[in-house]
Design an enzyme around this catalytic site. Structure first.
Site, mmCIF file in Angstrom:
data_model
loop_
_atom_site.group_PDB
_atom_site.id
_atom_site.type_symbol
_atom_site.label_atom_id
_atom_site.label_comp_id
_atom_site.label_asym_id
_atom_site.label_seq_id
_atom_site.Cartn_x
_atom_site.Cartn_y
_atom_site.Cartn_z
ATOM 1 N N LYS A 46 72.607 53.553 41.903
ATOM 2 C CA LYS A 46 73.836 54.257 42.273
ATOM 3 C C LYS A 46 74.168 53.901 43.717
ATOM 4 O O LYS A 46 73.261 53.657 44.527
ATOM 5 C CB LYS A 46 73.592 55.775 42.143
ATOM 6 C CG LYS A 46 74.737 56.643 42.630
ATOM 7 C CD LYS A 46 75.964 56.549 41.739
ATOM 8 C CE LYS A 46 77.133 57.381 42.289
ATOM 9 N NZ LYS A 46 78.377 57.110 41.543
ATOM 10 N N CYS A 129 84.965 52.686 46.198
ATOM 11 C CA CYS A 129 84.895 54.004 45.533
ATOM 12 C C CYS A 129 86.229 54.726 45.739
ATOM 13 O O CYS A 129 86.646 54.946 46.872
ATOM 14 C CB CYS A 129 83.746 54.850 46.083
ATOM 15 S SG CYS A 129 83.765 56.494 45.342
HETATM 16 C C1 SIN Z 1 81.837 57.923 42.186
HETATM 17 O O1 SIN Z 1 80.660 58.258 42.442
HETATM 18 O O2 SIN Z 1 82.789 58.679 42.392
HETATM 19 C C2 SIN Z 1 82.113 56.570 41.640
HETATM 20 C C3 SIN Z 1 81.651 55.533 42.568
HETATM 21 C C4 SIN Z 1 82.505 54.331 42.609
HETATM 22 O O3 SIN Z 1 83.487 54.236 41.876
HETATM 23 O O4 SIN Z 1 82.216 53.444 43.410
#
Ligand code: SIN
Length: 310
Positions: A46, A129
């Site tokens: 992540k 993001c």
């Molecule tokens: C998110 O955690 O909101 C998505 C992350 C991303 O799209 O880079």
């Protein structure tokens, strides 16, 4: 005929050209270890920030016929935790891609310094993001992207790539390719979700996710044409010299094949993984093998970029 779905990106061999997209099933130690045990070709973390984050309020993910909308808000364990986990994850014998995010340059710099010492196989800088209220996507700011990437380039010793938002105009593909050429990136990952879409429930006359008034990143089947166009545009601009990881709309082996034809060396899978679970890797791999068998290809490199034009 023996078919081998392995691929090489920035000198690193991946046992399969399929992997998770940063964000899909890869926040916790348990999820990362499950990816290690699965037939994914890599473990992608992540996107990590300096401090642990619980992310945006729920509901923050919603799936619909043809795709998904999310506004997760970067829930993650914080980079110190991933720096500890990365060396342990190496026991699974597949490449680890550490995804780095942040709200200001200093966040990226600190994370890059610490994660660099944890020695992942590659580092993916997330410039895209769309889900942090008040924080624009850096990838749409070409000068800002260049400044940040140049700074990170002087810190990061493992192959460093970028995760980009979708672009919709050739002038923007060219501007970003120019930035990436000047910085010298090892790979390009396109695309992140299609930012700030809106899904409406007409029965309830209501948005379907809570953050940002219902706006969120669109993923899944419906974004495939945008993803393919971005893979193809960067493949052409880099003349095949910079490896591309294609992300967006991968549901079947045919979708992977289309990404490869457009120029991808590997693909990342997001919505399908969230919806179907890790078994999706085996299913899609088998489907891709079937296509290769029928067409006489032995490995992804045989058809990479081979899309014909009229
Ligand atoms: C998110 O955690 O909101 C998505 C992350 C991303 O799209 O880079």
């Amino acid at each position: 005929m023996s078919i081998n779905l392995s691929t090489v990106i920035a000198g690193v061999r991946f046992p399969s050209c399929l992997m998770n997209a940063a964000g899909a099933c890869c926040v916790t130690q348990e999820e990362l270890e499950a990816l290690g045990r699965s037939s994914a070709g890599a473990i992608v973390t992540k996107s990590m920030t300096p401090h642990p984050r619980t992310g945006n309020p729920s509901p923050r993910y919603y799936s619909f016929e043809g795709g998904s909308i999310n506004s997760m808000g970067l829930p993650n364990l914080g980079y110190p935790a991933y720096a500890r986990l990365i060396p342990e994850l190496k026991r699974f014998g597949k490449p680890i891609i550490a995804s780095i995010a942040g709200f200001r340059s200093q966040d990226f710099v600190e994370a890059a310094q610490v994660i660099n010492t944890a020695n992942p196989d590659l580092m993916e800088i997330n410039l895209s993001c769309p889900n942090i209220p008040g924080e624009p996507q850096i990838g749409y700011d070409f000068e800002g992207s260049k400044r940040l990437l140049k700074e990170l380039r002087s810190i990061v010793q493992v192959p460093m790539g970028v995760k980009l938002p979708p672009y919709f105009d050739p002038a923007h593909h060219e501007a970003m390719a120019e930035v990436l050429n000047q910085v010298g990136v090892a790979f390009v990952s396109v695309i992140n979700s299609l930012g700030n879409g809106l899904v409406v429930d007409p029965e309830k006359e209501l948005v379907v996710i809570k953050p940002k008034g219902g706006f969120g990143g669109i993923g899944g089947k419906i974004i495939k044409p945008v993803a393919l166009a971005n893979v193809r545009a960067f493949w052409k601009l880099f003349q095949g010299q910079v490896p591309i990881i294609g992300t967006g709309g991968v549901v079947t082996g045919t979708d992977v094949f289309e990404h490869l034809l457009c120029g991808a060396s590997a693909v990342q899978i997001g919505t399908t993984l969230v919806e179907e679970g890790l078994g999706a890797f085996e299913r899609i791999e088998k489907e891709l093998q079937g296509i290769f068998e029928k067409k006489g290809y032995q490995s992804p490199v045989d058809c990479r970029g081979a899309l014909r034009e009229l």
